[in-house]
Enzyme design. Structure first.
Site, short mmCIF file in Angstrom:
data_model
loop_
_atom_site.label_atom_id
_atom_site.label_comp_id
_atom_site.label_asym_id
_atom_site.label_seq_id
_atom_site.Cartn_x
_atom_site.Cartn_y
_atom_site.Cartn_z
N CYS A 1 0.87 -1.19 0.00
CA CYS A 1 0.00 0.00 0.00
C CYS A 1 0.90 1.23 0.00
O CYS A 1 2.08 1.13 -0.35
CB CYS A 1 -0.98 -0.02 1.17
SG CYS A 1 -0.24 0.03 2.81
N ASN B 1 2.33 1.43 4.32
CA ASN B 1 2.65 0.15 5.00
C ASN B 1 2.37 0.21 6.51
O ASN B 1 3.06 -0.41 7.30
CB ASN B 1 4.10 -0.28 4.73
CG ASN B 1 4.43 -1.71 5.16
OD1 ASN B 1 5.55 -2.00 5.55
ND2 ASN B 1 3.48 -2.61 5.11
N CYS C 1 -1.42 0.81 7.42
CA CYS C 1 -2.86 0.55 7.58
C CYS C 1 -3.32 -0.70 6.82
O CYS C 1 -3.67 -1.71 7.42
CB CYS C 1 -3.68 1.75 7.11
SG CYS C 1 -3.37 3.25 8.07
N ARG C 2 -3.31 -0.62 5.47
CA ARG C 2 -3.93 -1.69 4.67
C ARG C 2 -3.03 -2.90 4.46
O ARG C 2 -3.43 -4.04 4.73
CB ARG C 2 -4.36 -1.13 3.30
CG ARG C 2 -5.49 -0.13 3.39
CD ARG C 2 -5.65 0.66 2.10
NE ARG C 2 -4.49 1.54 1.87
CZ ARG C 2 -4.30 2.28 0.80
NH1 ARG C 2 -5.18 2.24 -0.19
NH2 ARG C 2 -3.24 3.06 0.69
N SER C 3 -1.80 -2.69 3.96
CA SER C 3 -0.96 -3.87 3.65
C SER C 3 -0.55 -4.68 4.88
O SER C 3 -0.45 -5.91 4.76
CB SER C 3 0.25 -3.50 2.78
OG SER C 3 1.10 -2.58 3.41
N ASP D 1 -8.30 3.92 1.48
CA ASP D 1 -7.30 4.22 2.50
C ASP D 1 -8.02 4.71 3.76
O ASP D 1 -8.65 5.77 3.74
CB ASP D 1 -6.36 5.30 1.94
CG ASP D 1 -5.20 5.57 2.87
OD1 ASP D 1 -5.24 5.10 4.02
OD2 ASP D 1 -4.26 6.24 2.43
P1 4NP Z 1 -1.75 2.84 4.15
O1 4NP Z 1 -2.35 4.20 4.74
O2 4NP Z 1 -1.20 3.17 2.78
O3 4NP Z 1 -2.93 1.93 4.09
O4 4NP Z 1 -0.68 2.40 5.11
C1 4NP Z 1 -1.61 5.37 4.87
C2 4NP Z 1 -0.80 5.53 5.95
C3 4NP Z 1 -0.09 6.71 6.11
C4 4NP Z 1 -0.21 7.72 5.17
C5 4NP Z 1 -1.02 7.55 4.08
C6 4NP Z 1 -1.72 6.37 3.92
N1 4NP Z 1 0.51 8.93 5.35
O5 4NP Z 1 0.30 9.86 4.54
O6 4NP Z 1 1.31 9.04 6.28
#
Ligand code: 4NP
Length: 153
Positions: free
Chosen positions: A8, A11, A13-15, A122
């Site tokens: 994602c 790294n 939240c989702r992955s 997200d």
């Molecule tokens: P992820 O979510 O891609 O599912 O891990 C996010 C986590 C952090 C951020 C964006 C998306 N960020 O902008 O810090």
């Protein structure tokens, strides 16, 4: 050994959820699962506390995972690379060296034909119920994936 990478943006939240969920459905002796982010914002960080909580509610411990950034050598290490959304897809494809790298990259939700929107949303700026919805989406996709992977062996 079959190796699968979940990707994602951050790294956190989702992955990490997809990583933990798929790992829980496959025998460790035959499958190596990992996750990575396209960005470097959260290298070395634990998953988001809401992802950890939702996984825990569903019987999965992802608290030991640490964030890392996708690297080009991941194309060599992994047999399959599953991305959470089209933006991740474009970012990973930009790093591909040849058609064999490109062929490894798939949107995870392509596997679930009941889902029309192929982006795992997200949940970072959302609330716990968004994380629970992401968990359910990933759980179903990983269920289908784990069955397909085991029937391919
Ligand atoms: P992820 O979510 O891609 O599912 O891990 C996010 C986590 C952090 C951020 C964006 C998306 N960020 O902008 O810090």
């Amino acid at each position: 050994m079959t190796s699968i990478l979940m990707v994602c943006l951050g790294n956190i939240c989702r992955s990490p959820l997809a990583h933990g969920i798929l790992e829980s459905k496959l025998p460790k002796e035959q499958f190596y699962i990992d996750s990575a982010g396209t960005a470097n914002y959260h290298v070395g960080d634990q998953p988001d506390h809401r992802s950890i909580a939702v996984a825990k509610t569903n019987g999965i411990d992802i608290s030991q995972q640490l964030g890392r950034q996708f690297k080009v050598s991941d194309f060599d290490t992994f047999d399959y690379i599953f991305v959470m959304d089209h933006s991740n897809y474009n970012n990973i494809i930009d790093l591909a060296r040849d058609s064999s790298d490109i062929a490894k990259v798939k949107l995870l939700l392509e596997i679930d034909e009941r889902i029309e929107n192929k982006n795992v949303m997200d949940p970072y700026y959302g609330n716990l119920s968004d994380f629970e919805a992401v968990f359910q989406l990933l759980d179903r996709a990983c269920d289908i994936l784990s069955r397909q992977l085991q029937s391919d062996l």
